[in-house]
Design an enzyme around this catalytic site. Structure first.
Site, mmCIF file in Angstrom:
data_model
loop_
_atom_site.group_PDB
_atom_site.id
_atom_site.type_symbol
_atom_site.label_atom_id
_atom_site.label_comp_id
_atom_site.label_asym_id
_atom_site.label_seq_id
_atom_site.Cartn_x
_atom_site.Cartn_y
_atom_site.Cartn_z
ATOM 1 N N CYS A 6 39.559 37.128 29.804
ATOM 2 C CA CYS A 6 39.375 36.698 31.183
ATOM 3 C C CYS A 6 38.161 35.777 31.291
ATOM 4 O O CYS A 6 37.016 36.219 31.134
ATOM 5 C CB CYS A 6 39.198 37.902 32.104
ATOM 6 S SG CYS A 6 38.950 37.443 33.831
ATOM 7 N N CYS A 14 33.697 37.113 38.394
ATOM 8 C CA CYS A 14 34.431 38.246 38.959
ATOM 9 C C CYS A 14 34.248 39.449 38.049
ATOM 10 O O CYS A 14 34.440 39.338 36.834
ATOM 11 C CB CYS A 14 35.919 37.919 39.103
ATOM 12 S SG CYS A 14 36.925 39.313 39.694
ATOM 13 N N CYS A 17 37.694 43.733 37.505
ATOM 14 C CA CYS A 17 38.261 44.459 36.353
ATOM 15 C C CYS A 17 37.121 44.841 35.419
ATOM 16 O O CYS A 17 36.924 44.244 34.352
ATOM 17 C CB CYS A 17 39.292 43.590 35.638
ATOM 18 S SG CYS A 17 40.754 43.228 36.621
ATOM 19 N N CYS A 90 44.092 34.349 38.020
ATOM 20 C CA CYS A 90 43.851 35.739 37.623
ATOM 21 C C CYS A 90 45.073 36.314 36.922
ATOM 22 O O CYS A 90 46.181 36.312 37.464
ATOM 23 C CB CYS A 90 43.514 36.571 38.855
ATOM 24 S SG CYS A 90 43.317 38.320 38.519
ATOM 25 N N GLN A 213 52.593 50.971 46.646
ATOM 26 C CA GLN A 213 51.824 51.027 45.404
ATOM 27 C C GLN A 213 51.739 49.633 44.781
ATOM 28 O O GLN A 213 52.698 48.864 44.825
ATOM 29 C CB GLN A 213 52.485 51.985 44.419
ATOM 30 C CG GLN A 213 52.633 53.404 44.930
ATOM 31 C CD GLN A 213 51.327 54.183 44.953
ATOM 32 O OE1 GLN A 213 50.267 53.667 44.608
ATOM 33 N NE2 GLN A 213 51.390 55.440 45.361
ATOM 34 N N ASN A 325 50.964 62.924 49.553
ATOM 35 C CA ASN A 325 50.411 61.727 48.897
ATOM 36 C C ASN A 325 49.370 61.123 49.837
ATOM 37 O O ASN A 325 49.589 60.067 50.431
ATOM 38 C CB ASN A 325 51.526 60.729 48.591
ATOM 39 C CG ASN A 325 51.009 59.486 47.899
ATOM 40 O OD1 ASN A 325 50.055 59.528 47.147
ATOM 41 N ND2 ASN A 325 51.642 58.351 48.164
ATOM 42 N N CYS A 352 45.183 59.576 44.479
ATOM 43 C CA CYS A 352 44.474 58.438 43.887
ATOM 44 C C CYS A 352 42.999 58.753 43.680
ATOM 45 O O CYS A 352 42.215 57.865 43.342
ATOM 46 C CB CYS A 352 44.637 57.195 44.772
ATOM 47 S SG CYS A 352 43.952 57.379 46.436
#
Length: 392
Positions: A6, A14, A17, A90, A213, A325, A352
């Site tokens: 990347c 950035c 990630c 990206c 999702q 959920n 999550c």
């Protein structure tokens, strides 16, 4: 497959990630270890192999900040100084989204609208949200400050359709205030109404402000696993709280559990289960009802707060199985206490946030974990989805 290289990360432009330079196998192992540590009451043998999320091309939705200047917009993230950072290449975005972003930028250049300047609190264009369906169709949502920007985009719609022929839905969201949110309450539809998310056994209809999702293959595995667990327990009645557009409810009602564990499926055992979904968003409920009708599934959906619905139910109406959920905060003390005293035999909890899941499980000591699994919905970050099967 090795992680992608990347340029944005290496240049320090950035850091979203944060784990992209960590080998993917190590990322997955660390997530599993974290869940095992936090969920210490889960027996070691209950853990199924984690579902991988991929190393690139996995995000089905891009939430793009509009930065730069009029006639030279940048689409990406907000930098530390409040200026936009262009991330149109990206590599975690699905290829269809990545191909659409430069065309979208060129379209916005042609509108003559100013990107919103966060430090100076002026300008019109705030965000562009792009979602891609499994069939390659696109939903584009613009977030702007004023009626003027709305009318400008409405007038330019033919040019946008020419630039992005796979467009199925186009909307403009009005957010006049200066606040750290991604959208306002008012949504004006310029094209279409919902994006068809065909997951195989069930097609879900994603409306502009509905949740879905972000990783389609992992979402398929998540729903299939829940359906398989439910089928194995053979309940006659099932509630899906926080049901969204009906992903869990409809997959369980259809018995769509094939391939979830790699060891075959007994999904046909789910036939005849009576399913009820509860979701606070009326828009999501309408989507779930449409999906059920198209699939010929006899399922009911209600727009209500999940906790209020459960606490207001009569004991004789309670289901034999429950799916929850919730958002990151978890189901909370009140609903956990209700579940604990409900007498419900089977609970599938998809989370999550393993921290809030651990708190909620501690409040439900009458249940034991029969199976657990990590679903890597968010590769290259510490975020994850973890789902457990609880039996009383």
């Amino acid at each position: 497959m090795p992680n992608p290289r990347c340029d944005y990360f290496e240049a320090g432009r950035c850091r979203s990630c944060a784990l992209i330079e960590t080998p993917y196998a190590e990322q997955l192992s660390a997530k599993e270890a974290r869940c095992r540590e936090l969920l210490e009451t889960v027996p070691g043998g209950a853990w199924l192999p984690a579902v991988e999320g991929g190393v690139r091309d996995f995000r089905n939705k891009a939430k793009l900040v509009v930065g730069g200047r009029r006639g030279a917009v940048m689409l990406g993230i907000l930098g530390p100084d409040g200026a936009g950072v262009d991330l149109r290449d990206c590599l975690i975005q699905q290829p269809g989204i990545r191909a659409a972003i430069p065309r979208l930028a060129e379209f916005l250049d042609g509108t003559g609208l100013w990107p919103y300047d966060v430090p100076r609190r002026r300008g019109e264009l705030k965000f562009a949200h792009v979602t891609e369906s499994p069939d390659g169709e696109l939903m584009v949502r613009f977030v702007v400050r004023s009626e003027r920007a709305l009318e400008t985009l409405r007038g330019a719609l033919p040019r946008l359709l020419a630039a992005l022929p796979r467009l199925a839905v186009v909307t403009v969201n009005i957010l006049p205030e200066h606040k750290a949110v991604l959208e306002g309450e008012r949504e004006e539809i310029l094209l279409g109404a919902s994006l068809d998310m065909d997951l195989g056994p069930v097609s879900l209809h994603l409306r502009p402000q509905s949740f879905f999702q972000t990783n389609t293959p992992v979402a398929r595995a998540l729903y299939a696993q829940a359906a398989e667990w439910v089928a194995e327990r053979r309940p006659r009645t099932l509630w899906d709280l926080y049901c969204g557009v009906g992903g869990f409810a409809l997959h369980c009602a259809s018995g769509a559990g094939d391939g979830a564990s790699g060891a075959g499926s007994r999904a046909d055992a789910a036939g005849g289960v009576s399913v009820l979904g509860v979701e606070v968003s009326e828009e999501a409920v309408r989507s779930a009802e449409r999906s059920a009708a198209e699939a010929g599934i006899d399922a009911r959906f209600f727009a209500a707060d999940a906790t209020a619905f459960a606490l207001g139910s009569r004991a004789e109406d309670r289901p034999e199985a429950l799916i929850v959920n919730p958002p990151r905060r978890g189901i909370g003390a009140e609903l956990s206490a209700w579940v604990e005293g409900s007498g419900i035999d089977t609970v599938v909890y998809s989370s999550c946030n393993p921290e809030s899941l651990a708190r909620d499980l501690a409040a439900m000591p009458s249940y034991r974990v029969l199976a657990a699994r990590v679903f890597d919905m968010f590769p290259h970050t510490k975020h994850l989805e973890v789902m457990v099967l609880l039996v009383r």
